[in-house]
Design a protein around this motif. Structure first.
Motif, PDB file in Angstrom:
ATOM      1  N   GLU A 146      -0.952  -4.243   3.872  1.00  0.00           N
ATOM      2  CA  GLU A 146      -1.153  -2.845   4.672  1.00  0.00           C
ATOM      3  C   GLU A 146      -2.142  -3.249   5.944  1.00  0.00           C
ATOM      4  OE1 GLU A 146      -0.202   1.478   5.143  1.00  0.00           O
ATOM      5  OE2 GLU A 146       0.543  -0.250   4.206  1.00  0.00           O
ATOM      6  N   ARG A 166      -7.420   2.950  -2.320  1.00  0.00           N
ATOM      7  CA  ARG A 166      -7.440   4.480  -1.979  1.00  0.00           C
ATOM      8  C   ARG A 166      -5.924   5.075  -1.960  1.00  0.00           C
ATOM      9  NH1 ARG A 166     -11.559   4.499   0.650  1.00  0.00           N
ATOM     10  NH2 ARG A 166     -10.708   4.490   2.637  1.00  0.00           N
ATOM     11  N   ARG A 167      -5.233   4.398  -1.064  1.00  0.00           N
ATOM     12  CA  ARG A 167      -4.065   4.820  -0.525  1.00  0.00           C
ATOM     13  C   ARG A 167      -3.052   4.443  -1.988  1.00  0.00           C
ATOM     14  NH1 ARG A 167      -1.257   5.090   4.606  1.00  0.00           N
ATOM     15  NH2 ARG A 167       0.813   5.676   4.170  1.00  0.00           N
ATOM     16  N   TYR A 176      -9.532   1.089   1.716  1.00  0.00           N
ATOM     17  CA  TYR A 176      -8.472   1.817   1.963  1.00  0.00           C
ATOM     18  C   TYR A 176      -7.078   1.801   1.220  1.00  0.00           C
ATOM     19  CZ  TYR A 176      -4.731   4.122   4.743  1.00  0.00           C
ATOM     20  OH  TYR A 176      -3.534   4.654   5.375  1.00  0.00           O
ATOM     21  N   GLU A 222     -10.498   3.794   9.048  1.00  0.00           N
ATOM     22  CA  GLU A 222      -9.814   4.112   7.592  1.00  0.00           C
ATOM     23  C   GLU A 222     -10.630   3.140   6.474  1.00  0.00           C
ATOM     24  OE1 GLU A 222      -5.207   5.038   9.013  1.00  0.00           O
ATOM     25  OE2 GLU A 222      -5.906   3.243   8.353  1.00  0.00           O
ATOM     26  N   ASP A 270       3.331   1.623   0.976  1.00  0.00           N
ATOM     27  CA  ASP A 270       3.801   2.849   0.301  1.00  0.00           C
ATOM     28  C   ASP A 270       5.252   2.360  -0.009  1.00  0.00           C
ATOM     29  OD1 ASP A 270       1.852   4.582   1.402  1.00  0.00           O
ATOM     30  OD2 ASP A 270       3.153   5.433   2.863  1.00  0.00           O
ATOM     31  N   ASN A 303      -1.030   7.325  -4.263  1.00  0.00           N
ATOM     32  CA  ASN A 303       0.580   7.192  -4.306  1.00  0.00           C
ATOM     33  C   ASN A 303       0.956   7.469  -5.614  1.00  0.00           C
ATOM     34  OD1 ASN A 303       0.981   7.065  -1.532  1.00  0.00           O
ATOM     35  ND2 ASN A 303       1.266   5.033  -1.701  1.00  0.00           N
ATOM     36  N   LYS A 319       3.096  -2.389   7.573  1.00  0.00           N
ATOM     37  CA  LYS A 319       2.716  -1.268   6.689  1.00  0.00           C
ATOM     38  C   LYS A 319       3.720  -1.026   5.526  1.00  0.00           C
ATOM     39  CE  LYS A 319      -0.178   1.372  10.034  1.00  0.00           C
ATOM     40  NZ  LYS A 319      -1.365   0.980   9.511  1.00  0.00           N
TER      41      LYS A 319
END
Length: 621
Positions: free
Chosen positions: A296, A341-342, A338, A333, A304, A346, A301
């Motif tokens: 990321e 955390r992301r 980050y 961020e 996700d 998710n 990116k």
């Protein structure tokens, strides 16, 4: 390997085994301020030049005594909840540290120095498994000053950006920096300088150039092998490098590679990959034994798309990396915090996310001394106010609490040899950038937001005064790459769709991976002015409109990095981004996207100083 050590670039010959044993004994008698940084010391054995870890008996005894609580530990972090990476449980207790090594957990300890954990969650220090420090546009010292307090205690960098400009001088600088830094910056030796023969770089590094560095204690192996067509085609230049590094770590770079071609690439000794952009591609790679580094960055990116695969069962085969992340996003961020955390947001279970950021990363790169908060492991510890939000409140790196005062102890290597790297043989004119081949329907690079993979489009463009020109109505700009190393003076010309640029020009001396000047615009005169301005300031980023420089930021270190503080660089990039958006640019990171247009190892259509490249066939269009 003995002859390789003799050839290593270092200020003085490394001591022999017997001599170094004497030095270690003296160090234990008089530890000095750095003993906490060298729990495991390396020595040259008299047999075959191999390296072995040497821990003096006196230091072992201190660890044994402090681990059992017979004597006070050097440092104790009291009253924490330790995240157990085996079960995912939160376990109360203290953490005892001797020098740079954890000696006790899940018990009560007394320390010479103590940190009150206040019930916070303790996790291992984060490991960024693949990044280019140059992409942060600051020196390694400014980089660590900003990301170490965010929990990144180990980073594996590939300095091939600077190496493509300066060759071995870049390796010398990064290794000298790594020896002086607080965080553990490991260096992966660039495997592809240049990445291909389809571009002009400032340097070329063959096996003979890399071998002297192979046994440096900060070198972790061979960096991303981007020339996967060369590997699959048995190119001798590629095979020689693989041969010399086959017993160490070799990092991969294989976008969209699948099936038997992927089998062959892995069989060449390549163990990791950070270019998977879809879940099915990543799943095939881990099923075939690779560790997939979930990336990321600021342009690429993939988190996700890949986090649905990250579970407690699969987490041993995944790690995290940032690859290329610019200062603005780091400041806004975060860094690996980050990503963790992301991932949790998710739906990834915390134990899987933190395991990927620590233990799995350490295992994949052979760093068996870290990745867990456990006795005998390196004391890299992150204290969190919130496990799910990965909110970092305090960091201990190699047994040292991370404070501003700790950074003040560093001695930085000189930068003078890394400047003056933009060498145009003459000023560029608008005429030099004109496209006059008469073809109206032509290949156009298509931007895919959030990716560095591009489309290979065939579009019809207008002409003016006998030249093919950009068309803002179709969101098509002209893009050129100007060779800046003083070698060929070549210029590649093409067109790109997807920037949103309506007028003016943007130019950058950051152009992966050979780092020629990349310029995009609607007007040839503005584009030429932007290129020439970069030559005048020694490299950097510039925005031009109607024959006037609207904004600029010099990058005097190899045309890639600033010598200014992190906050200054972040503010300058924010101003440049605002100026670019005034020209109509719609991409959030236009300069980074521009830099990747010149990378001819990422499908499908790219441009170098030699022309447009069909990456699928590795031929010029």
């Amino acid at each position: 390997m003995g002859p390789l050590r003799a050839a290593a670039r270092s200020p003085a010959p490394r001591p022999t085994y017997r001599h170094r044993k004497q030095l270690i004994a003296a160090q234990v008698r008089d530890p000095g301020p750095n003993l906490c940084q060298c729990g495991a010391l390396y020595s040259d054995d008299d047999h075959n030049g191999r390296e072995y870890a040497m821990i003096p008996a006196a230091l072992l005894q201190r660890r044994i005594d402090q681990g059992q609580g017979r004597t006070r530990a050097d440092l104790v972090i009291r009253n924490v909840q330790l995240l157990d990476l085996v079960t995912g449980d939160l376990l109360p207790g203290d953490i005892a540290i001797t020098g740079d090594t954890i000696v006790g957990t899940l018990g009560a300890y007394d320390g010479v120095a103590e940190i009150d954990g206040r019930g916070r969650v303790a996790v291992p220090g984060f490991i960024d498994t693949h990044l280019h420090v140059e992409s942060s546009m600051v020196t390694p010292f400014e980089f660590e000053r900003h990301v170490l307090p965010l929990g990144v205690t180990t980073a594996i960098c590939d300095p091939h950006e600077m190496a493509n400009v300066l060759g071995t001088a870049a390796l010398d600088y990064f290794l000298a920096s790594s020896e002086r830094m607080v965080m553990d910056l490991r260096v992966a030796l660039p495997s592809c300088v240049p990445a291909t023969t389809l571009e002009t770089a400032g340097a070329s590094l063959g096996s003979s150039d890399l071998l002297p560095y192979r046994t440096h204690p900060k070198v972790i192996g061979l960096a991303e092998f981007m020339n996967f067509p060369g590997v699959l085609g048995g190119d001798p230049w590629c095979l020689e490098k693989l041969e010399y590094f086959v017993d160490g770590h070799i990092d991969g770079h294989a976008p969209l590679l699948r099936g038997s071609a992927l089998n062959a690439y892995i069989a060449a000794g390549i163990r990791t990959d950070h270019e998977a952009t879809s879940a099915d591609e990543a799943l095939e790679k881990v099923r075939k034994g690779m560790t997939v580094l979930i990336r990321e960055g600021s342009v690429c990116k993939d988190l996700d798309a890949l986090t649905p695969l990250l579970t407690p069962q699969t987490s041993p085969f995944f790690a995290f990396c940032t690859d290329d992340r610019n200062p603005c996003e780091i400041e806004e961020e975060g860094h690996l915090d980050y990503l963790v955390r992301r991932a949790i947001a998710n739906g990834v279970e915390p134990v899987a996310a933190y395991r990927a950021a620590t233990l799995s990363a350490a295992t994949a790169f052979g760093l068996t001394d870290r990745g867990m908060i456990a006795p005998g492991r390196r004391a890299d510890i992150v204290l969190l106010d919130d496990l799910h939000a990965c909110r970092v409140s305090e960091v201990v790196c190699a047994g040292r609490p991370v404070t501003p005062a700790l950074f003040a102890t560093r001695e930085t290597p000189p930068l003078a040899a890394l400047g003056n790297t933009v060498h145009l043989d003459r000023p560029i004119s608008a005429h030099d950038l004109a496209v006059r081949d008469g073809r109206r329907t032509r290949p156009v690079i298509g931007i895919i937001p959030g990716q560095i993979i591009t489309e290979n489009l065939a579009l019809s463009l207008p002409t003016r005064a006998g030249a093919v020109v950009a068309d803002p109505g179709q969101d098509i700009s002209k893009v050129c790459v100007v060779e800046r190393h003083g070698r060929l003076g070549s210029i590649g010309r093409g067109f790109v769709r997807g920037f949103g640029l309506r007028t003016g020009a943007l130019a950058s001396s950051v152009g992966h991976d050979s780092h020629n000047i990349c310029v995009i615009g609607q007007d040839d005169g503005d584009m030429a002015l932007a290129v020439n301005r970069l030559s005048q300031i020694g490299g950097g980023l510039v925005v031009v409109r109607d024959g006037r420089v609207m904004a600029e930021f010099p990058l005097p270190i190899a045309g890639l990095m600033s010598d200014q503080p992190f906050a200054h660089v972040s503010a300058a990039l924010t101003a440049l981004g605002a100026a670019a958006h005034e020209l109509g640019v719609t991409l959030p990171q236009p300069f980074l996207q521009l830099a990747f247009l010149a990378l001819p190892v990422i499908p499908h259509l790219k441009i170098t100083d030699k022309g447009l490249v069909d990456v699928d066939t590795m031929t010029f269009v």
